[in-house]
Scaffold this motif. Structure first.
Motif, mmCIF file in Angstrom:
data_model
loop_
_atom_site.group_PDB
_atom_site.id
_atom_site.type_symbol
_atom_site.label_atom_id
_atom_site.label_comp_id
_atom_site.label_asym_id
_atom_site.label_seq_id
_atom_site.Cartn_x
_atom_site.Cartn_y
_atom_site.Cartn_z
ATOM 1 N N LEU A 236 0.874 -1.175 0.000
ATOM 2 C CA LEU A 236 0.000 0.000 0.000
ATOM 3 C C LEU A 236 0.910 1.222 0.000
ATOM 4 N N VAL A 237 0.928 1.936 -1.103
ATOM 5 C CA VAL A 237 1.825 3.073 -1.289
ATOM 6 C C VAL A 237 0.990 4.341 -1.305
ATOM 7 N N ALA A 238 1.290 5.282 -0.408
ATOM 8 C CA ALA A 238 0.559 6.539 -0.296
ATOM 9 C C ALA A 238 1.525 7.702 -0.462
ATOM 10 N N SER A 239 1.128 8.667 -1.257
ATOM 11 C CA SER A 239 1.973 9.838 -1.494
ATOM 12 C C SER A 239 1.097 11.004 -1.906
ATOM 13 N N ALA A 240 1.555 12.202 -1.567
ATOM 14 C CA ALA A 240 0.884 13.425 -2.000
ATOM 15 C C ALA A 240 1.701 14.170 -3.045
ATOM 16 N N LYS A 241 2.876 13.642 -3.352
ATOM 17 C CA LYS A 241 3.783 14.317 -4.271
ATOM 18 C C LYS A 241 3.951 13.585 -5.587
ATOM 19 N N GLU A 242 4.099 12.265 -5.522
ATOM 20 C CA GLU A 242 4.410 11.460 -6.692
ATOM 21 C C GLU A 242 3.422 10.317 -6.813
ATOM 22 N N ASP A 243 3.078 9.981 -8.052
ATOM 23 C CA ASP A 243 2.152 8.878 -8.293
ATOM 24 C C ASP A 243 2.768 7.575 -7.792
ATOM 25 N N PRO A 244 2.038 6.796 -6.997
ATOM 26 C CA PRO A 244 2.600 5.533 -6.495
ATOM 27 C C PRO A 244 3.092 4.602 -7.592
ATOM 28 N N PHE B 109 -2.399 5.131 -3.231
ATOM 29 C CA PHE B 109 -3.186 6.260 -2.717
ATOM 30 C C PHE B 109 -2.453 7.529 -3.120
ATOM 31 N N PHE B 110 -2.988 8.229 -4.132
ATOM 32 C CA PHE B 110 -2.412 9.486 -4.602
ATOM 33 C C PHE B 110 -3.358 10.603 -4.184
ATOM 34 N N LEU B 111 -2.915 11.433 -3.248
ATOM 35 C CA LEU B 111 -3.800 12.401 -2.608
ATOM 36 C C LEU B 111 -4.512 13.330 -3.591
ATOM 37 N N PRO B 112 -3.848 13.892 -4.612
ATOM 38 C CA PRO B 112 -4.583 14.771 -5.535
ATOM 39 C C PRO B 112 -5.752 14.089 -6.244
ATOM 40 N N GLU B 113 -5.695 12.776 -6.388
ATOM 41 C CA GLU B 113 -6.797 12.072 -7.034
ATOM 42 C C GLU B 113 -7.913 11.731 -6.054
ATOM 43 N N LYS B 114 -7.605 11.686 -4.767
ATOM 44 C CA LYS B 114 -8.606 11.316 -3.766
ATOM 45 C C LYS B 114 -9.403 12.505 -3.263
ATOM 46 N N ILE B 115 -8.810 13.691 -3.325
ATOM 47 C CA ILE B 115 -9.482 14.890 -2.810
ATOM 48 C C ILE B 115 -9.673 15.851 -3.967
ATOM 49 N N SER B 116 -10.914 16.175 -4.257
ATOM 50 C CA SER B 116 -11.223 17.110 -5.330
ATOM 51 C C SER B 116 -11.310 18.529 -4.791
ATOM 52 N N SER B 117 -11.302 19.474 -5.691
ATOM 53 C CA SER B 117 -11.359 20.882 -5.277
ATOM 54 C C SER B 117 -12.711 21.268 -4.726
ATOM 55 N N THR B 118 -13.747 20.470 -5.019
ATOM 56 C CA THR B 118 -15.102 20.784 -4.548
ATOM 57 C C THR B 118 -15.465 19.998 -3.286
ATOM 58 N N ARG C 233 2.496 -4.392 3.561
ATOM 59 C CA ARG C 233 3.525 -3.366 3.736
ATOM 60 C C ARG C 233 2.957 -2.013 3.325
ATOM 61 N N ILE C 234 2.957 -1.076 4.259
ATOM 62 C CA ILE C 234 2.404 0.262 4.032
ATOM 63 C C ILE C 234 3.548 1.254 3.938
ATOM 64 N N GLY C 235 3.564 2.047 2.897
ATOM 65 C CA GLY C 235 4.563 3.087 2.724
ATOM 66 C C GLY C 235 3.901 4.438 2.522
ATOM 67 N N ILE C 236 4.223 5.404 3.387
ATOM 68 C CA ILE C 236 3.654 6.756 3.306
ATOM 69 C C ILE C 236 4.806 7.728 3.128
ATOM 70 N N GLN C 237 4.757 8.498 2.070
ATOM 71 C CA GLN C 237 5.865 9.376 1.711
ATOM 72 C C GLN C 237 5.555 10.832 2.056
ATOM 73 N N ASN C 238 6.557 11.519 2.615
ATOM 74 C CA ASN C 238 6.489 12.968 2.920
ATOM 75 C C ASN C 238 5.319 13.316 3.828
ATOM 76 N N LEU C 239 5.042 12.482 4.808
ATOM 77 C CA LEU C 239 3.939 12.760 5.727
ATOM 78 C C LEU C 239 4.273 13.984 6.576
ATOM 79 N N GLY C 240 3.285 14.835 6.783
ATOM 80 C CA GLY C 240 3.491 16.057 7.554
ATOM 81 C C GLY C 240 3.869 17.259 6.727
ATOM 82 N N SER C 241 4.137 17.072 5.455
ATOM 83 C CA SER C 241 4.501 18.192 4.591
ATOM 84 C C SER C 241 3.249 18.985 4.208
ATOM 85 N N PRO C 242 3.425 20.205 3.703
ATOM 86 C CA PRO C 242 2.249 20.990 3.283
ATOM 87 C C PRO C 242 1.439 20.327 2.183
#
Length: 380
Positions: A114-122, A159-168, A210-219
């Motif tokens: 399970l790969v999660a990131s807000a910066k780069e596509d898993p 889990f790619f954050l920009p795809e999970k959370i929309s602007s609306t 195996r869970i991997g979360i990248q750059n957690l806590g960043s803006p």
């Protein structure tokens, strides 16, 4: 917490392709022979899972981080149900390597990722990961990429954050940021639906998540702890880690998190994050510092700090007896070793330092310093 997130898996299943890939990419972390196979015996012995082994100290089930040197420093490996926190280096060059080593080890052993990131596509993170090589001992070649057929045959969720959370998205009043809430729901869904918590029996053999979360806590995650000392979401990260560790403790899973702790303004938050993590490893790069041009450190690229190791099933917290650790990145391999500075064998330097030693001993005043002061010196 309602589980509404959907699975982001690219591959369909871990069929015969994973079995074939696992045989060709054997990791040194698992037993070889008939005892390594998974059985359905209901005896008192610990169930054997591919890519795991019990700890010789407390019997806790361990998985490899992908680096044998790091496994040795952590007491044999990373315990199942724990969180490994990687404090990112200043320019975020070396911490992604440890992140990818952990994921590559899971692919080789057939574990679910399970790969999660807000910066780069898993998907991009897995594609540029290191490849296993066992020609001269098991290690991961950082100069090569993971074969595409091996990634497609593995079972992973992205889990790619920009795809999970929309602007609306309507933000409801909650103690967690929307990104953290969505990620916890996603992790909870995978654990419960695929039977890693033990409530639903897994369809095939038992496996590790195996869970991997990248750059957690960043803006990028919508957190403001890196922007202000006392932001509005100062407790959001710690609450996320608290809930996450609760999910890990009751499931066959292990997690690695990279965090830019050097950007966090409030030091109290760093202390809380360290407490909520089981293992904390810090990377200090020489890039941009005086040590980069210092000839004494020319053989290394940075320092590695083992700040905390697990205290599972123990009354006290163990402390690493190795403090002076350094790492260097070769073309193919990321290595961790003791920091050995070259000895200064220059006779002129030792002679010129005698006067400085005498002056410093005089400043110490009466006591043991005066024994070495004056014109008398002991040369060894």
């Amino acid at each position: 917490m309602a589980a509404v997130a959907t699975c982001g898996s690219v591959a369909a299943s871990t069929g015969s392709a994973v079995a074939t890939a696992s045989k060709s990419n054997v990791t040194s972390f698992q037993r070889r022979g008939p005892r390594a196979s998974v059985t359905n015996d209901s005896g008192p012995r610990l169930v054997s899972i591919a890519g795991t082994r019990p700890s010789v100290r407390n019997g806790q089930l361990l998985v490899s981080t992908g680096l044998p040197a790091l496994d040795q420093l952590l007491g044999g490996g990373l315990a199942v149900g724990t969180v490994l926190l990687i404090e990112e280096d200043k320019y975020n060059i070396y911490s992604p390597l440890l992140f990818k080593y952990f994921l590559a080890e899971g692919i080789v052993n057939g574990h679910t990722l399970l790969v999660a990131s807000a910066k780069e596509d898993p998907a991009n993170i897995l594609q540029i990961g290191p490849v296993s090589s066992s020609r001269f001992g098991h290690y991961y070649d950082a100069s090569k990429r993971m074969p595409q057929e091996l990634i497609e045959a593995s079972n992973w969720h992205g889990f790619f954050l920009p795809e999970k959370i929309s602007s609306t998205l309507k933000v409801e009043p909650c103690s967690l940021t929307p990104g953290y809430t969505k990620l916890l729901q996603f992790i909870q869904n995978i654990i419960y639906e695929e039977g890693f918590d033990g409530s639903n029996p897994q369809k095939k053999q038992r496996n590790i998540l195996r869970i991997g979360i990248q750059n957690l806590g960043s803006p990028l995650w919508g957190d403001d702890i890196c922007c202000a000392e006392n932001g509005g979401n100062s407790h959001s990260l710690t609450k996320f880690l608290y809930v996450l560790r609760g999910l890990l403790r009751t499931s066959l899973s292990a997690c690695i998190i990279t965090m830019p702790t050097h950007l966090i303004q409030n030091k109290a938050i760093i202390a809380r994050v360290t407490t909520l993590s089981d293992v904390v490893v810090g990377l200090e790069s020489f890039i941009g510092s005086e040590r980069e041009t210092n000839p004494l450190y020319k053989d290394y690229h940075g320092l590695i700090h083992i700040r905390q190791i697990p205290r599972l099933n123990n009354l006290i917290c163990d402390e690493s007896d190795v403090k002076d650790l350094a790492f260097k990145l070769k073309r193919k391999l990321f290595t961790i070793e003791r920091l050995h500075l070259p000895p200064d064998l220059s006779d002129t330097v030792s002679r010129s330092s005698k006067m400085d030693l005498a002056e410093s001993a005089k400043r110490l005043g009466p006591g043991c310093g005066m024994m070495a002061g004056g014109k008398k010196h002991l040369d060894f």
